[in-house]
Every structure is written in C-alpha cells, then in structure tokens.
Design a protein around this motif. Structure first.
Motif, PDB file in Angstrom:
ATOM      1  N   ARG A 109       0.847  -1.196   0.000  1.00 26.62           N
ATOM      2  CA  ARG A 109       0.000   0.000   0.000  1.00 26.62           C
ATOM      3  C   ARG A 109       0.878   1.240   0.000  1.00 26.62           C
ATOM      4  NH1 ARG A 109      -4.193  -1.829   4.835  1.00 26.62           N
ATOM      5  NH2 ARG A 109      -5.145  -3.619   3.710  1.00 26.62           N
ATOM      6  N   GLY A 110       0.400   2.267  -0.669  1.00 27.56           N
ATOM      7  CA  GLY A 110       1.147   3.526  -0.712  1.00 27.56           C
ATOM      8  C   GLY A 110       0.364   4.560  -1.484  1.00 27.56           C
ATOM      9  N   PRO A 111       0.886   5.790  -1.550  1.00 27.47           N
ATOM     10  CA  PRO A 111       0.201   6.844  -2.311  1.00 27.47           C
ATOM     11  C   PRO A 111       0.199   6.497  -3.796  1.00 27.47           C
ATOM     12  CG  PRO A 111       2.382   7.575  -1.639  1.00 27.47           C
ATOM     13  CD  PRO A 111       2.133   6.264  -0.949  1.00 27.47           C
ATOM     14  N   VAL A 114       3.619  10.225  -6.442  1.00 28.91           N
ATOM     15  CA  VAL A 114       4.681  10.780  -5.598  1.00 28.91           C
ATOM     16  C   VAL A 114       5.493  11.762  -6.441  1.00 28.91           C
ATOM     17  CG1 VAL A 114       6.737  10.253  -4.233  1.00 28.91           C
ATOM     18  CG2 VAL A 114       4.802   8.685  -4.206  1.00 28.91           C
ATOM     19  N   PRO A 115       5.826  12.928  -5.925  1.00 30.07           N
ATOM     20  CA  PRO A 115       6.682  13.835  -6.692  1.00 30.07           C
ATOM     21  C   PRO A 115       8.097  13.268  -6.812  1.00 30.07           C
ATOM     22  CG  PRO A 115       6.338  14.691  -4.503  1.00 30.07           C
ATOM     23  CD  PRO A 115       5.424  13.514  -4.643  1.00 30.07           C
ATOM     24  N   VAL A 116       8.751  13.558  -7.931  1.00 32.51           N
ATOM     25  CA  VAL A 116      10.125  13.091  -8.122  1.00 32.51           C
ATOM     26  C   VAL A 116      11.000  13.643  -6.998  1.00 32.51           C
ATOM     27  CG1 VAL A 116      12.152  13.185  -9.625  1.00 32.51           C
ATOM     28  CG2 VAL A 116       9.866  12.906 -10.614  1.00 32.51           C
ATOM     29  N   GLY A 117      11.754  12.767  -6.364  1.00 32.93           N
ATOM     30  CA  GLY A 117      12.607  13.167  -5.245  1.00 32.93           C
ATOM     31  C   GLY A 117      11.897  13.106  -3.905  1.00 32.93           C
ATOM     32  N   GLY A 118      10.595  12.796  -3.898  1.00 34.17           N
ATOM     33  CA  GLY A 118       9.861  12.707  -2.642  1.00 34.17           C
ATOM     34  C   GLY A 118      10.251  11.457  -1.857  1.00 34.17           C
ATOM     35  N   LYS A 119       9.841  11.409  -0.595  1.00 37.86           N
ATOM     36  CA  LYS A 119      10.167  10.283   0.286  1.00 37.86           C
ATOM     37  C   LYS A 119       8.886   9.711   0.878  1.00 37.86           C
ATOM     38  CE  LYS A 119      14.760  12.057   1.442  1.00 37.86           C
ATOM     39  NZ  LYS A 119      15.716  12.415   2.520  1.00 37.86           N
ATOM     40  N   PRO A 120       8.141   8.923   0.061  1.00 36.08           N
ATOM     41  CA  PRO A 120       6.856   8.383   0.534  1.00 36.08           C
ATOM     42  C   PRO A 120       7.064   7.195   1.462  1.00 36.08           C
ATOM     43  CG  PRO A 120       7.300   7.569  -1.651  1.00 36.08           C
ATOM     44  CD  PRO A 120       8.429   8.527  -1.326  1.00 36.08           C
ATOM     45  N   THR A 121       5.990   6.888   2.194  1.00 37.60           N
ATOM     46  CA  THR A 121       5.986   5.696   3.065  1.00 37.60           C
ATOM     47  C   THR A 121       5.113   4.632   2.423  1.00 37.60           C
ATOM     48  OG1 THR A 121       6.297   7.004   5.080  1.00 37.60           O
ATOM     49  CG2 THR A 121       5.378   4.800   5.336  1.00 37.60           C
ATOM     50  N   ILE A 145      10.350  -4.712  -0.575  1.00 37.46           N
ATOM     51  CA  ILE A 145       9.514  -4.043  -1.571  1.00 37.46           C
ATOM     52  C   ILE A 145      10.433  -3.639  -2.722  1.00 37.46           C
ATOM     53  CG2 ILE A 145       8.041  -2.067  -2.101  1.00 37.46           C
ATOM     54  CD1 ILE A 145       7.122  -2.068   0.789  1.00 37.46           C
ATOM     55  N   VAL A 146      10.024  -3.979  -3.934  1.00 39.80           N
ATOM     56  CA  VAL A 146      10.822  -3.690  -5.125  1.00 39.80           C
ATOM     57  C   VAL A 146      10.004  -2.811  -6.062  1.00 39.80           C
ATOM     58  CG1 VAL A 146      11.940  -4.693  -7.159  1.00 39.80           C
ATOM     59  CG2 VAL A 146      12.154  -5.820  -4.943  1.00 39.80           C
ATOM     60  N   MET A 147      10.688  -1.792  -6.650  1.00 44.94           N
ATOM     61  CA  MET A 147      10.048  -0.920  -7.635  1.00 44.94           C
ATOM     62  C   MET A 147      10.624  -1.226  -9.014  1.00 44.94           C
ATOM     63  SD  MET A 147      10.073   3.262  -7.914  1.00 44.94           S
ATOM     64  CE  MET A 147       9.145   3.485  -6.407  1.00 44.94           C
ATOM     65  N   VAL A 178      -1.361  -7.479   9.442  1.00 48.81           N
ATOM     66  CA  VAL A 178      -0.237  -6.802  10.082  1.00 48.81           C
ATOM     67  C   VAL A 178       0.455  -5.966   9.020  1.00 48.81           C
ATOM     68  CG1 VAL A 178       1.905  -7.070  11.357  1.00 48.81           C
ATOM     69  CG2 VAL A 178       0.052  -8.716  11.691  1.00 48.81           C
ATOM     70  N   ALA A 179       0.696  -4.654   9.299  1.00 45.40           N
ATOM     71  CA  ALA A 179       1.317  -3.748   8.334  1.00 45.40           C
ATOM     72  C   ALA A 179       2.708  -3.362   8.809  1.00 45.40           C
ATOM     73  CB  ALA A 179       0.446  -2.511   8.136  1.00 45.40           C
ATOM     74  N   PHE A 180       3.650  -3.361   7.882  1.00 47.01           N
ATOM     75  CA  PHE A 180       5.025  -2.974   8.177  1.00 47.01           C
ATOM     76  C   PHE A 180       5.376  -1.767   7.309  1.00 47.01           C
ATOM     77  CE2 PHE A 180       4.618  -7.508   9.014  1.00 47.01           C
ATOM     78  CZ  PHE A 180       5.199  -7.643  10.269  1.00 47.01           C
ATOM     79  N   PRO A 181       5.491  -0.566   7.906  1.00 48.13           N
ATOM     80  CA  PRO A 181       5.791   0.641   7.125  1.00 48.13           C
ATOM     81  C   PRO A 181       7.256   0.680   6.694  1.00 48.13           C
ATOM     82  CG  PRO A 181       5.661   1.184   9.442  1.00 48.13           C
ATOM     83  CD  PRO A 181       5.276  -0.268   9.331  1.00 48.13           C
ATOM     84  N   LEU A 182       7.498   1.311   5.551  1.00 48.81           N
ATOM     85  CA  LEU A 182       8.848   1.424   5.022  1.00 48.81           C
ATOM     86  C   LEU A 182       8.951   2.743   4.254  1.00 48.81           C
ATOM     87  CD1 LEU A 182      10.969  -1.367   3.477  1.00 48.81           C
ATOM     88  CD2 LEU A 182      10.793   0.817   2.295  1.00 48.81           C
ATOM     89  N   VAL A 183       9.951   3.539   4.568  1.00 48.73           N
ATOM     90  CA  VAL A 183      10.140   4.839   3.923  1.00 48.73           C
ATOM     91  C   VAL A 183      11.129   4.702   2.776  1.00 48.73           C
ATOM     92  CG1 VAL A 183      10.878   7.223   4.229  1.00 48.73           C
ATOM     93  CG2 VAL A 183       9.658   6.075   6.080  1.00 48.73           C
ATOM     94  N   TRP A 184      10.732   5.169   1.588  1.00 50.58           N
ATOM     95  CA  TRP A 184      11.626   5.166   0.432  1.00 50.58           C
ATOM     96  C   TRP A 184      12.318   6.521   0.348  1.00 50.58           C
ATOM     97  CZ3 TRP A 184      10.075   6.795  -5.054  1.00 50.58           C
ATOM     98  CH2 TRP A 184      11.161   6.636  -5.937  1.00 50.58           C
TER      99      TRP A 184
END
Length: 224
Positions: A109-111, A114-121, A145-147, A178-184
């Motif tokens: 799950r995520g937004p 995302v703007p280029v250079g942003g740091k989404p969770t 998580i792989v993009m 169960v959710a595990f957050p991760l910041v890119w």
C-alpha cells in the motif's frame, strides 16, 4: 392241378409251370436283394461317418460344428481398464500450524502518486486469509519491496542499501492483518548498492512486495 389236362403233351404244361415258378423266384429274389443292399449301404455309410468323426476327434481336430460356430471359450472379451485411484483429500490446516503461502495474502500500500525526489511511506501488509489461527515468521530480513519501471526493469529495492534484521514470529488470527511501514528515500538502487543513486525519471512504476517465498500483486505508482 398236378395232372395237366389239354390237347398238348403233359411235358409242355410242366415246362410252362416251371418257367412261371422260376420267374416268380427271380422276382422275389431280386426284391430281397435290393432291400438287403439298401439296408447294408445305409448302415455302412453311417458307420463310415461315425468312424470318420471318431478319427477326427482322436486326431485332435474339432468337430465340424465347432469349426463353423466358434466356442465361447475361444472368444476374447475386452478387459476393462482399471479405475484410477482416488487422490486423498488435502488435510485441512489445524489451529496453530504454520501459515503456508496459500494461507496468507500480501499487499503493498502507498500513495498513488509521488513527486520526483519525494520520500513516501509504503506499507507491506500481511493478512491471514485462512479459517484458522496460524503462525508466520515476519522477520524484517524476509521482507522486501521492489520498484520496477514500465518495461519491468528493477529501479529500487528496500533491502539493497539498508537491509534490516529482526526476530518476529506471530500467531495471526483468521482475517488478521499486520502492516510494516517502510520509507523510500526517493532514489534508485541495486542489490550491491555500489552504483550511483539518482532520482527516477517521471512516469509510471510498479511496486511488488515479498515475504520470504510469498509475493504480492503489483501496485501502480506514478512519479511526477
């Protein structure tokens, strides 16, 4: 009767009587001979036929009727193919068993953009979709998580440059998530983390999550 009377001498009449008697004997003898021959011939043919049949049987030849009509013992009937053995039904999971990959669902799950250079969770969500409680190892070293870009090329992976380790084994109730957050950090990466890290170009990308051997469906994300 014994003394013929007539104008002719008696010898003539005796010869006539003898001739009639001989003819009568000849007729009777001929009829008897024909009857004897007929009876003897029929009996001989019957005896000969019986002898022939006995000889054929003794020689191992089948009787004439058996040669025309085959014996039922000689007729081969098709053997039915054996039915395949029924496969045993898979055993139902028992409460407290390990959560197999078929018992959990994985989602990223995520937004949506995302703007280029942003740091989404982003969040890696694990859900027990079975009907019984089960146990699953949720260590951070098993999470990733792989993009990827629109062509399927790998752009970033959460374990490339900052791998983490933890010991996390949980019992998940039916339907529990169960959710595990991760910041890119907003930059590209590769598994060795030795290549230069840059901001990906704007466009369409996809996120895919993994928990050990379980993978999720793709989640679309737009960089702009």
């Amino acid at each position: 009767m014994l003394h013929p009377v007539g104008p002719l001498p008696a010898a003539v009449y005796w010869r006539r009587r003898l001739l009639v008697l001989l003819l009568l004997l000849a007729v009777l003898g001929g009829g008897g001979w024909l009857a004897f021959t007929a009876l003897s011939g029929g009996s001989g043919e019957t005896t000969a036929a019986a002898a022939t049949t006995e000889a054929s049987t003794a020689a191992g030849e089948p009787p004439a009727l058996a040669r025309v009509v085959p014996s039922l013992a000689g007729v081969r009937t098709p053997t039915p193919a054996p039915e395949p053995a029924a496969e045993p039904a898979p055993a139902s999971p028992a409460p407290g068993d390990p959560c197999g990959d078929d018992m959990i669902e994985l989602e990223v799950r995520g937004p949506g953009s995302v703007p280029v250079g942003g740091k989404p969770t982003f969040e890696l969500v694990v859900t027990n979709v079975s009907s019984v409680p089960c146990v699953r190892v949720l260590d951070e070293g098993l999470q990733e998580i792989v993009m990827s870009d629109a062509s399927g090329n790998r752009v970033w992976g959460s374990n490339d440059c900052f791998p983490e380790n933890s010991s996390d084994t949980r019992t998940l109730a039916p339907g529990e998530s169960v959710a595990f957050p991760l910041v890119w950090g907003g930059l590209t990466s590769e598994p060795t983390c030795t290549a230069a890290r840059t901001a990906p170009a704007p466009g369409q990308y996809a996120l895919r999550g993994r928990l050990d051997t379980k993978t999720s469906a793709e989640t679309a994300i737009t960089l702009g």
